[in-house]
Design a protein around this motif. Sequence first.
Motif, PDB file in Angstrom:
ATOM      1  N   ALA A 115       0.964  -1.260   0.073  1.00  0.00           N
ATOM      2  CA  ALA A 115       0.053  -0.059   0.174  1.00  0.00           C
ATOM      3  C   ALA A 115       0.999   1.205   0.023  1.00  0.00           C
ATOM      4  N   ASP A 116       1.000   2.052  -1.041  1.00  0.00           N
ATOM      5  CA  ASP A 116       1.619   3.279  -1.183  1.00  0.00           C
ATOM      6  C   ASP A 116       1.031   4.138  -0.379  1.00  0.00           C
ATOM      7  N   ASP A 118       1.381   7.379  -0.356  1.00  0.00           N
ATOM      8  CA  ASP A 118       1.280   8.565  -1.042  1.00  0.00           C
ATOM      9  C   ASP A 118       0.056   8.604  -1.938  1.00  0.00           C
ATOM     10  N   GLY A 119      -0.360   7.404  -1.926  1.00  0.00           N
ATOM     11  CA  GLY A 119      -1.769   7.288  -2.788  1.00  0.00           C
ATOM     12  C   GLY A 119      -1.266   7.471  -4.296  1.00  0.00           C
ATOM     13  N   ARG A 120      -0.167   7.095  -4.762  1.00  0.00           N
ATOM     14  CA  ARG A 120       0.226   7.083  -6.084  1.00  0.00           C
ATOM     15  C   ARG A 120       0.592   5.699  -6.683  1.00  0.00           C
ATOM     16  N   PRO A 121      -0.162   4.768  -6.506  1.00  0.00           N
ATOM     17  CA  PRO A 121       0.329   3.375  -7.004  1.00  0.00           C
ATOM     18  C   PRO A 121       1.221   3.208  -8.359  1.00  0.00           C
ATOM     19  N   TYR A 138      -0.796  -1.136  -4.271  1.00  0.00           N
ATOM     20  CA  TYR A 138      -2.095  -0.371  -4.150  1.00  0.00           C
ATOM     21  C   TYR A 138      -1.891   0.740  -3.566  1.00  0.00           C
ATOM     22  N   ALA A 139      -3.226   1.365  -3.266  1.00  0.00           N
ATOM     23  CA  ALA A 139      -3.331   2.565  -2.438  1.00  0.00           C
ATOM     24  C   ALA A 139      -4.745   2.475  -1.893  1.00  0.00           C
ATOM     25  N   THR A 141      -8.100   3.537  -0.382  1.00  0.00           N
ATOM     26  CA  THR A 141      -8.867   4.582  -1.191  1.00  0.00           C
ATOM     27  C   THR A 141      -9.946   4.840  -0.110  1.00  0.00           C
TER      28      THR A 141
END
Length: 190
Positions: A115-116, A118-121, A138-139, A141
């Motif tokens: 799970a990144d 930073d939310g930028r997979p 993944y990120a 959500t």
Amino acid sequence: MKKHLTIGNLLNALFFIAVIVLLFVPAAKGLLLRGLMKTGFFQPEVSSLSKPVQVPDISFRDVKGENITLSSLKGKVVFINFWATWCPPCIAEMPSINTLYQKLAANKNIVFLMADADGRPEQALLFLKKKNYNLPVYAATTTVPANISAGTIPTTVVLNKKGEMVYHHEGVADYTNDKFAAYLQQLSTE
């Protein structure tokens, strides 16, 4: 001039430069941590939590834009690692996670979610490909509860087949440990 070029002064200058490099170059700090991991430091404790903790249904998005939820993974052991490409401890432990992933890839009852943070997979996947790691990125959500990840990276959690958290570790760890692989294998047969 010769008076200032002593071995002591040169060693002090080299030490100062090394400290500056470790402070400002994440890859150098990651390399140092990886070296310490090879000496036996940072071994993950494989004992389960004293009591399994119920986890809410968190949703993750992969690089293709497809969503997966933790509830859809019930019946499988889930290894989740919260990390970032700029994090030296994350960079240091990544080779060990990749080795663990490759070792357990044949076991379809164990799922890995990188799970990144930073939310930028997509960017995280580019980083992993550059390093020749073959890990699913993944990120999250949905909101990740603090008892799962309070923002410290890397953080690794393992969920049993019931979707309960049975392992939680904040900080760097060497996941090439055979005991840890056996722990995941054992969970996958329960």
